[in-house]
Design a protein around this motif. Structure first.
Motif, PDB file in Angstrom:
ATOM      1  N   UNK A 186       0.842  -1.207   0.000  1.00  0.00           N
ATOM      2  CA  UNK A 186       0.000   0.000   0.000  1.00  0.00           C
ATOM      3  C   UNK A 186       0.870   1.247   0.000  1.00  0.00           C
TER       4      UNK A 186
ATOM      5  N   UNK B   7       2.430   1.708  -3.590  1.00  0.00           N
ATOM      6  CA  UNK B   7       1.592   2.171  -4.703  1.00  0.00           C
ATOM      7  C   UNK B   7       1.122   3.611  -4.522  1.00  0.00           C
TER       8      UNK B   7
ATOM      9  N   UNK C 122      -1.763  10.241 -10.487  1.00  0.00           N
ATOM     10  CA  UNK C 122      -3.024   9.502 -10.602  1.00  0.00           C
ATOM     11  C   UNK C 122      -4.138  10.226  -9.868  1.00  0.00           C
TER      12      UNK C 122
ATOM     13  N   UNK D 142      -7.689   8.990  -8.580  1.00  0.00           N
ATOM     14  CA  UNK D 142      -8.576   7.831  -8.493  1.00  0.00           C
ATOM     15  C   UNK D 142     -10.011   8.289  -8.242  1.00  0.00           C
TER      16      UNK D 142
ATOM     17  N   UNK E 292      -8.197   7.323 -13.014  1.00  0.00           N
ATOM     18  CA  UNK E 292      -8.345   5.860 -12.930  1.00  0.00           C
ATOM     19  C   UNK E 292      -9.483   5.490 -11.972  1.00  0.00           C
ATOM     20  N   UNK E 293     -10.185   4.393 -12.257  1.00  0.00           N
ATOM     21  CA  UNK E 293     -11.204   3.949 -11.294  1.00  0.00           C
ATOM     22  C   UNK E 293     -10.510   3.171 -10.175  1.00  0.00           C
ATOM     23  N   UNK E 294     -10.940   3.375  -8.942  1.00  0.00           N
ATOM     24  CA  UNK E 294     -10.314   2.611  -7.852  1.00  0.00           C
ATOM     25  C   UNK E 294     -10.998   1.249  -7.711  1.00  0.00           C
ATOM     26  N   UNK E 295     -12.261   1.177  -8.157  1.00  0.00           N
ATOM     27  CA  UNK E 295     -13.002  -0.090  -8.092  1.00  0.00           C
ATOM     28  C   UNK E 295     -13.961  -0.139  -9.266  1.00  0.00           C
ATOM     29  N   UNK E 296     -14.604  -1.279  -9.413  1.00  0.00           N
ATOM     30  CA  UNK E 296     -15.559  -1.419 -10.517  1.00  0.00           C
ATOM     31  C   UNK E 296     -16.963  -1.042 -10.067  1.00  0.00           C
TER      32      UNK E 296
ATOM     33  N   UNK F 249     -18.343   0.264  -3.307  1.00  0.00           N
ATOM     34  CA  UNK F 249     -17.020  -0.221  -2.888  1.00  0.00           C
ATOM     35  C   UNK F 249     -15.973   0.833  -3.197  1.00  0.00           C
TER      36      UNK F 249
ATOM     37  N   UNK G 163     -13.323   2.497  -0.639  1.00  0.00           N
ATOM     38  CA  UNK G 163     -11.892   2.295  -0.873  1.00  0.00           C
ATOM     39  C   UNK G 163     -11.168   3.635  -0.961  1.00  0.00           C
TER      40      UNK G 163
ATOM     41  N   UNK H 255      -8.161   5.694   1.742  1.00  0.00           N
ATOM     42  CA  UNK H 255      -6.873   6.208   1.257  1.00  0.00           C
ATOM     43  C   UNK H 255      -6.634   7.676   1.617  1.00  0.00           C
TER      44      UNK H 255
ATOM     45  N   UNK I   7      -0.919  11.471  -6.005  1.00  0.00           N
ATOM     46  CA  UNK I   7      -1.954  10.488  -5.691  1.00  0.00           C
ATOM     47  C   UNK I   7      -3.167  11.237  -5.127  1.00  0.00           C
TER      48      UNK I   7
END
Lengths: 332, 331
Positions: free
Chosen positions: A5, A8, A28, A30, A55-59, A63, A67, A71, A79
Motif C-alpha cells: 500500500x 503504490x 493519478x 482515483x 483511474x477507477x479505484x473499483x468497478x 465499494x 476504498x 486512502x 496520488x
C-alpha cells in the motif's frame, strides 16, 4: 499500512510507473468507478490533460467510495482522489471523512451533491432543451420549474444540513430524500410545458411540514443562522439548492420526467403538423415516412440518458470552477 | 446463482501459521517473498481438486467455505504408526510383496527366467499393478478431504478449475519436445495448441469470437491481429505471411494461453488461480488482464498472487489483500 500500500501511493513509484507505462510523468486521480471517469476527465482537461491520469479505484460505486475514503490519509501531489461531495461539503463536521474532504488538499470533490447534479444543473438542462426538437422548438418553462423546485426545498435543505451536520445518523439522508421526492410519475411541467402549479403546491406543503418538524429540533437559532450564512458563503442559494439533493433522485424524479414530457409534447406537435401537411390519402406513404423520421430522430439522436451523461455545459458552472481551482493549485 | 469461494482457513501451516482469507469476486494476494502466497494458492487448488500436494501436507487443517456455506475440509490424519521411516519402508515392501504374490500366481513359471519374454511380462505386471496400488494409496490420501456429494458434483461436473503458473509457463517455453513425427516444439507451444484446438474447430462460435476480440484488443498494440482461417494465424502489419505462434514473444504467447484457457471455460462457473501472471506482460496488458478475463467469462472467480501493482491499478484497488493481514495466528 502494508509495504505494498505504501509503495503504490508513493510519489516516486507513481512517477516511475507512469514513465514506464506511457513515457510521461503523470500523477493519478482515483475516482469511485469507471462511470465517473468522463466527468473527472473534463476537470483534468480544463487544467492540464497530461498532468494526471484518471483511474477507477473499483468497478462498483459503493465499494469505490469506501476504498477511496480508506486512502484519504495517504494522499499526496501524485496520488489524488476525486469523489462526489454528497453532504460532506455542506456538513463538514458530520463525520471524520467529511472533515478530511474539506481539509485535505488532495481530495477533489464536486462542491455539490454529485456529478449527476452537474448533469442536471440549469446550464446542462438548457443545453439539452436547446436541441430537443426536430422541426420546431416549443417554448417551455422547464428552467423556471427547476428554479421553483429549488426555492421550494431550500429552507428544508438548510434545516436538514444543520441537523445532519450535528448528528448524521439521527437525521438521515433517506428521510430528507423521501420528503423532497415528487409523487410517482409526477412532472413539474404540464402538457403545455408550463410549470405544474398544483404539483408544486402539494410538494411545498409536504416539504414545509417536514421542514417544520426539523425546525422543532433546532433550539439554538443563532447557531443555525450562522450555519445558513456559512452555506451562503459556500455558494449555496435558493436557486441552486436542488444541486444538493441526491443526484440520482434529482435526475430520475425531477429533471428526466420534465425532459421526457418535453420530448413527448414536441413530438406530438411535430406529428400533428405532418398530419396537417399531408391530408391526401395518396400521400399516406410519405406521411408515414415523415412520422418515422421523427420517431427515429428522437430514438437515435436525442436519447435522453445519453444527452444527460455526455453533455458538458456544466463546465461553465461556478461549482465546476471551484474544482478547477483546487486542482490547478496542485498541478505544478 | 452458483456457489463462489467465500473463505479459506488454514491452521498451523508450517506448524505455526494460521491464515484466514475472505474472497471477493477478484482477490489479489500481495506481500513480501516467503510469506506463503504461492503456498496458499496451491492449497486452495488442492482443496478444489481434492488432491493432496506437498503444500497442503504442511498444514494441520484447511477449510474452504463456499457462498452457500458448504465446505471442503482437509484434516491431517493422525497415523497409527509412530515411526515415519517405518511407514515409508513398509508401504513399498507391501507393494513388492503383493507383486510377488501376483507373479507367483501367474503363468510366469512357464517362461524361462532371464529371457526377454520373462522380463517383459514381469515389468508389465509391475507397472500395471503399481499404478493400481498407487491409485489406492492416492485414494487413501484423498480421503482426508471431506465435502458433500452436492459439492463434489459441482466441482467435478459443473465448475471449471484452472491453475496457471506463469513461472511454470516461462519454464515450459524453454522445454523442447520432439514429437513422434520428428517435429520439435517447446512445451508451452504444445500446451497452447492443445488449448486452442477446440476454439479453432468453431471459428464462428460465440466463445471463439469473444476470444479473438479480446486477444486482438491487446495485440493491436504491436500491430498484430489473430484470426482463424484453417487454424490460428497471426497477421502482422509488416509481413504478408502469417506468423506461427512459436514466433510470438513470450508475453504474447502467455496472454494467448491465458485467454484460450479462460475462453474454454465457456461461461461456466469457473475458478481461476493465477500465480504471478504479470511476468513478461507490459504494464498496459497487466492493467487490462482481469477485465479481459471477466469479459471472456463473467462467472469466473479469480484469485491472483502477484508482486505487480499494475494488476490492480485499473479498477481493482479494492481487491488486494496483503498476506501479512490475513495471518491470524503466530508468525
Amino acid at each position: 499500512m502494508s509495504d505494498f500500500s505504501r509503495m503504490i501511493g508513493s510519489p516516486a513509484f507513481i512517477r516511475a510507473y507512469s514513465s514506464i507505462q506511457s513515457g510521461q510523468t503523470m500523477g493519478n486521480i482515483f475516482v469511485e468507478n469507471p462511470t465517473d471517469i468522463p466527468f473527472w476527465q473534463h476537470v483534468v482537461n480544463a487544467v492540464e490533460a497530461s498532468r494526471y491520469k484518471v483511474r477507477p479505484i473499483a468497478k462498483e460505486k459503493a465499494a469505490g467510495k469506501r476504498t477511496l475514503q480508506k486512502r484519504y490519509a495517504e494522499l499526496n501531489q501524485e496520488f489524488l482522489v476525486a469523489v462526489d461531495s454528497d453532504y460532506d461539503y455542506l456538513c463538514p463536521e458530520r463525520h471524520d471523512h467529511a472533515v478530511q474532504l474539506n481539509e485535505n488538499p488532495f481530495i477533489l470533490h464536486t462542491y455539490c451533491y454529485s456529478r449527476e447534479s452537474f448533469q442536471c444543473c440549469h446550464l446542462s438542462v438548457e443545453s439539452i432543451t436547446d436541441i430537443l426538437y426536430y422541426h420546431e422548438a416549443l417554448p417551455s418553462e422547464i428552467l423556471e420549474a427547476l428554479t421553483q423546485y429549488s426555492r421550494c426545498i431550500y429552507p428544508a435543505l438548510c434545516a436538514f444540513a444543520y441537523l445532519h451536520n450535528q448528528n448524521w445518523q439521527k437525521y438521515g439522508e433517506d428521510l430528507f430524500k423521501d420528503a423532497l421526492t415528487t409523487e410517482a410519475a409526477a412532472c413539474l411541467i404540464d402538457d403545455e410545458l408550463r410549470i405544474n402549479g398544483d404539483l408544486l403546491t402539494r410538494l411545498k406543503t409536504r416539504i414545509d411540514e417536514y421542514c417544520q418538524s426539523l425546525m422543532n429540533d433546532i433550539t439554538d437559532r443563532v447557531t443555525f443562522e450562522d450555519f445558513k450564512a456559512e452555506l451562503n458563503r459556500k455558494g449555496i442559494t435558493e436557486d441552486n439548492a436542488y444541486m444538493f439533493i441526491n443526484g440520482h433522485c434529482l435526475q430520475n424524479t425531477v429533471v428526466k420526467p420534465m425532459l421526457e414530457k418535453m420530448v413527448a409534447v414536441t413530438k406530438r406537435a411535430e406529428k400533428a403538423s405532418i398530419d396537417d401537411m399531408y391530408p391526401e390519402p395518396e400521400r399516406r406513404a410519405t406521411k408515414r415516412q415523415k412520422m418515422n423520421e421523427i420517431d427515429n430522430y428522437y430514438k437515435n439522436e436525442r436519447h435522453l440518458s445519453t444527452l444527460l451523461s455526455t453533455g458538458h455545459a456544466f463546465c461553465r458552472h461556478a461549482f465546476f470552477d471551484q474544482i478547477i481551482e483546487k486542482l490547478r493549485a496542485l498541478s505544478h | 446463482m452458483h456457489p463462489t469461494l467465500k473463505t479459506l482457513k488454514i491452521e498451523r501451516l508450517f506448524g505455526h501459521k494460521d491464515i484466514e482469507l475472505h474472497f471477493n469476486d477478484v482477490t489479489v494476494l500481495v506481500g513480501k517473498n516467503g510469506l506463503g502466497k504461492t503456498t496458499l494458492l496451491k492449497i486452495l487448488h488442492a482443496l478444489l481438486m481434492r488432491q493432496s500436494c506437498a503444500e497442503i501436507s504442511n498444514c494441520l487443517n484447511a477449510t474452504l467455505t463456499f457462498s452457500d456455506n458448504e465446505t471442503i475440509d482437509f484434516r491431517k490424519k493422525p497415523l497409527s504408526f509412530t515411526d515415519a521411516d517405518g511407514i515409508e519402508k513398509k508401504i513399498p515392501e507391501d507393494i513388492d510383496d503383493h507383486l510377488y504374490e501376483l507373479s507367483e500366481n501367474n503363468s510366469m513359471h512357464d517362461i524361462p527366467e532371464g529371457t526377454v519374454g520373462y522380463n517383459n511380462f514381469e515389468s508389465k505386471i509391475e507397472i500395471v499393478n503399481k499404478t493400481y496400488l498407487y491409485s489406492i494409496l492416492r485414494e487413501f490420501l484423498n480421503s482426508k478431504f471431506t465435502l458433500s456429494d452436492n459439492k463434489k458434483y459441482f466441482l467435478n461436473a459443473v465448475a471449471k478449475i484452472n491453475f496457471i503458473s506463469t513461472i511454470n509457463m516461462s519454464a515450459n517455453s524453454q522445454q523442447v519436445l520432439t514429437g513422434s513425427d520428428g517435429r520439435q516444439r517447446n512445451f508451452l507451444d504444445w500446451e497452447i495448441e492443445k488449448e486452442i484446438a477446440d476454439l479453432v474447430k468453431t471459428p464462428k462460435g460465440k466463445f471463439t469470437l469473444l476470444f479473438l476480440k479480446e486477444l486482438n484488443r491487446h495485440f493491436s498494440d504491436s500491430g498484430k491481429k489473430v484470426q482463424i482461417t484453417e487454424g490460428l494465424k497471426v497477421i502482422t502489419s509488416d509481413s504478408k505471411n502469417p506468423l506461427p505462434i512459436s514466433k510470438l514473444s513470450s508475453g504474447e504467447r502467455q496472454l494467448l494461453y491465458i485467454m484460450a484457457k479462460v475462453a474454454n471455460t465457456k461461461s461456466s462457473p469457473a475458478f481461476l488461480l493465477m500465480d504471478e501472471p504479470e511476468i513478461s506482460l507490459h504494464l498496459n496488458w497487466q492493467e487490462k488482464l482481469i477485465d479481459s478475463i471477466k469479459t471472456l467469462n463473467p462467472n469466473c472467480q479469480i484469485v491472483i498472487v502477484t508482486h505487480s501493482p499494475a494488476i490492480i491499478m485499473d479498477g481493482y484497488m479494492d481487491s488486494y489483500v496483503d498476506m501479512e493481514s490475513i495471518v491470524t495466528g503466530g508468525k
